[in-house]
Motif scaffolding. Structure first.
Motif, PDB file in Angstrom:
ATOM      1  N   ASP A   1       0.829  -1.214   0.000  1.00 34.71           N
ATOM      2  CA  ASP A   1       0.000   0.000   0.000  1.00 34.71           C
ATOM      3  C   ASP A   1       0.857   1.256   0.000  1.00 34.71           C
ATOM      4  O   ASP A   1       0.549   2.239  -0.691  1.00 34.71           O
TER       5      ASP A   1
ATOM      6  N   SER B   1       1.008   4.228  -2.817  1.00 38.34           N
ATOM      7  CA  SER B   1       0.172   5.233  -2.151  1.00 38.34           C
ATOM      8  C   SER B   1      -0.100   6.463  -3.012  1.00 38.34           C
ATOM      9  O   SER B   1      -1.057   7.193  -2.788  1.00 38.34           O
TER      10      SER B   1
ATOM     11  N   GLY C   1      -3.497   7.258  -4.270  1.00 38.46           N
ATOM     12  CA  GLY C   1      -4.471   7.892  -3.392  1.00 38.46           C
ATOM     13  C   GLY C   1      -3.979   9.206  -2.813  1.00 38.46           C
ATOM     14  O   GLY C   1      -4.386   9.599  -1.710  1.00 38.46           O
ATOM     15  N   LYS C   2      -3.111   9.906  -3.545  1.00 42.01           N
ATOM     16  CA  LYS C   2      -2.546  11.169  -3.072  1.00 42.01           C
ATOM     17  C   LYS C   2      -2.863  12.295  -4.062  1.00 42.01           C
ATOM     18  O   LYS C   2      -3.160  12.061  -5.238  1.00 42.01           O
TER      19      LYS C   2
ATOM     20  N   TRP D   1      -6.937   6.610   1.679  1.00 37.24           N
ATOM     21  CA  TRP D   1      -6.392   6.792   0.325  1.00 37.24           C
ATOM     22  C   TRP D   1      -7.358   6.347  -0.772  1.00 37.24           C
ATOM     23  O   TRP D   1      -7.315   6.886  -1.870  1.00 37.24           O
ATOM     24  N   GLN D   2      -8.210   5.380  -0.463  1.00 38.76           N
ATOM     25  CA  GLN D   2      -9.145   4.899  -1.480  1.00 38.76           C
ATOM     26  C   GLN D   2     -10.066   6.007  -2.000  1.00 38.76           C
ATOM     27  O   GLN D   2     -10.272   6.102  -3.219  1.00 38.76           O
TER      28      GLN D   2
ATOM     29  N   VAL E   1      -9.493   9.193  -2.243  1.00 39.93           N
ATOM     30  CA  VAL E   1      -8.702  10.085  -3.118  1.00 39.93           C
ATOM     31  C   VAL E   1      -8.378   9.372  -4.427  1.00 39.93           C
ATOM     32  O   VAL E   1      -8.374   9.993  -5.511  1.00 39.93           O
ATOM     33  N   LYS E   2      -8.096   8.072  -4.342  1.00 36.52           N
ATOM     34  CA  LYS E   2      -7.858   7.285  -5.551  1.00 36.52           C
ATOM     35  C   LYS E   2      -9.071   7.337  -6.468  1.00 36.52           C
ATOM     36  O   LYS E   2      -8.935   7.501  -7.699  1.00 36.52           O
ATOM     37  N   GLU E   3     -10.252   7.233  -5.902  1.00 38.87           N
ATOM     38  CA  GLU E   3     -11.477   7.282  -6.703  1.00 38.87           C
ATOM     39  C   GLU E   3     -11.667   8.662  -7.339  1.00 38.87           C
ATOM     40  O   GLU E   3     -12.140   8.776  -8.471  1.00 38.87           O
TER      41      GLU E   3
ATOM     42  N   ASN F   1      -9.156  10.634  -8.147  1.00 38.14           N
ATOM     43  CA  ASN F   1      -8.166  10.669  -9.234  1.00 38.14           C
ATOM     44  C   ASN F   1      -8.655   9.896 -10.456  1.00 38.14           C
ATOM     45  O   ASN F   1      -8.455  10.326 -11.596  1.00 38.14           O
TER      46      ASN F   1
END
Length: 394
Positions: free
Chosen positions: A123, A127, A130-131, A181-182, A184-186, A188
């Protein structure tokens, strides 16, 4: 344990500075520090003991040191470098084995991690998905592939590749990553999908535009017609300028000749009667040449008026000043408006203009040809006359 982590940080900083090729714009010290920061976030928000935390921190810092050797199998090279460094610093074998296991866990990204440590390091290593700096990191990775001649991705290809990775190839495992982080990943991923939609719309728009442009170009001869008239008119004007220049040369040359003859020979005719006839011939031919040159360039202006019937019947050429120079401005503006309403009338007027320009050029060049012929003939005859009369006088 904090001392060995600090020593590892200093070690990789110097190692990358001295041995890592500059083409690695993504897999470098900055990336390692970002992974280290991410692993600390997981450690601080999870139930991880001190020993395991040390393993994770060391693995985060040392996991990409193998890039100094090469991209292929860099994880195994990273393990070698890490083991050598840790043994030199008297780190216990259990920690070394844990670091080795975590580094190798970053290699098999398509497999499920075996335990919590592997989940944590996997992870942390990914990372950036999710940033907030995901876009920046992604672009650095793309440039690294380019600089190392691995793959030159286009913007569209790289966008598709990123979407594929986020949707199909990647997932977070730890509870902290899934919570923090998930989302933020979504976000992105949503931005990438929006960009792809915009890109597709732009490409479609360009295709439609190109298709319409090609259709317009193929279906309508307008551009070709305009080019024809523009080129023809320009060529006619150039030829007219050349004719005028040639006529001016004849005028200038013969004016100088007559001036020299009158100033030098006339005063000598009283004592040299035999020069009278050759001089007269010379001056006569020069005078004829000048007259023809003037005739060639003499303008011919027409009546300069037209009627509404002429415009209605499309019999007047409004592109030539000789047909309207005596008309009032409002009458001429009205006539032009009528002209521009009918495309065929416009082309007809341009055709007339071309035709009559051609007639003028024909007249100019025929007279010029005669002018040059007379000039040459007159010069030859005059020289012969001077020679004959000199011989007779002797």
């Amino acid at each position: 344990m904090s001392n060995i982590v600090e020593a590892a940080d200093n070690f990789i900083f110097k190692l990358f500075k001295d041995k890592l090729p500059s083409t690695y714009v993504y897999h470098n010290y900055t990336h390692s520090k970002r992974v280290y920061k991410s692993i600390n976030e997981i450690i601080e928000n999870s139930q991880i003991d001190v020993k395991d935390a040390t393993i994770l921190r060391l693995a985060a810092l040392l996991h990409d040191t193998g890039y100094i050797v090469g991209r292929e199998n860099h994880e195994e090279e990273s393990v070698k470098i890490a083991k050598k460094f840790l043994k030199e610093n008297d780190v216990e074998d259990a920690i070394i084995e844990g670091v080795e296991k975590c580094i190798l866990a970053t290699k098999f990204k398509d497999t499920v991690p075996n335990d919590d440590l592997e989940k944590a390091i996997r992870d942390a290593d990914s990372s950036h998905f999710g940033k907030d700096y995901f876009e920046e990191a992604s672009e650095f990775l793309r440039q690294e592939y380019l600089f190392q001649n691995i793959h030159n991705y286009t913007s569209k290809e790289w966008l598709d590749e990123n979407i594929k990775v986020l949707v199909e190839d990647h997932q977070f495992y730890t509870e902290y990553a899934l919570k923090k982080w998930q989302p933020v990943k979504e976000e992105n991923l949503a931005d990438l999908l929006k960009d792809r939609k915009k890109q597709k719309a732009k490409i479609q728009k360009e295709r439609v535009k190109a298709k319409l442009k090609a259709k317009y170009k193929n279906d309508s001869p307008e551009r070709g017609i305009q080019t024809f008239y523009r080129t023809s008119l320009r060529n006619h004007m150039k030829l007219s300028d050349i004719a005028d220049t040639k006529a001016n040369i004849m005028l200038s040359v013969n004016a100088i000749i007559i001036s020299l003859v009158l100033s030098n020979l006339i005063s000598k005719l009283d004592n040299n009667n035999y020069l009278i006839i050759p001089t007269a011939i010379f001056i006569l031919f020069s005078a004829i040449t000048m007259i023809l040159a003037v005739i060639a360039t003499r303008p011919n202006v027409t009546r300069g008026e037209f009627t509404k019937e002429d415009v209605a019947n499309k019999s007047v050429n409004l592109t030539f000043f000789g047909n309207f120079h005596k008309m009032e401005l409002d009458q001429y503006e009205w006539a032009i408006e009528e002209l521009l309403k009918d495309r065929n009338y416009v082309y007809k007027s341009l055709t007339k203009d071309l035709y009559f320009l051609g007639k003028v050029l024909d007249r100019k060049y025929r007279i010029l040809r005669l002018t040059y012929t007379i000039f040459v003939a007159g010069t030859i005859i005059s020289l012969i006359a001077f020679a004959v009369f000199f011989y007779l006088e002797m």
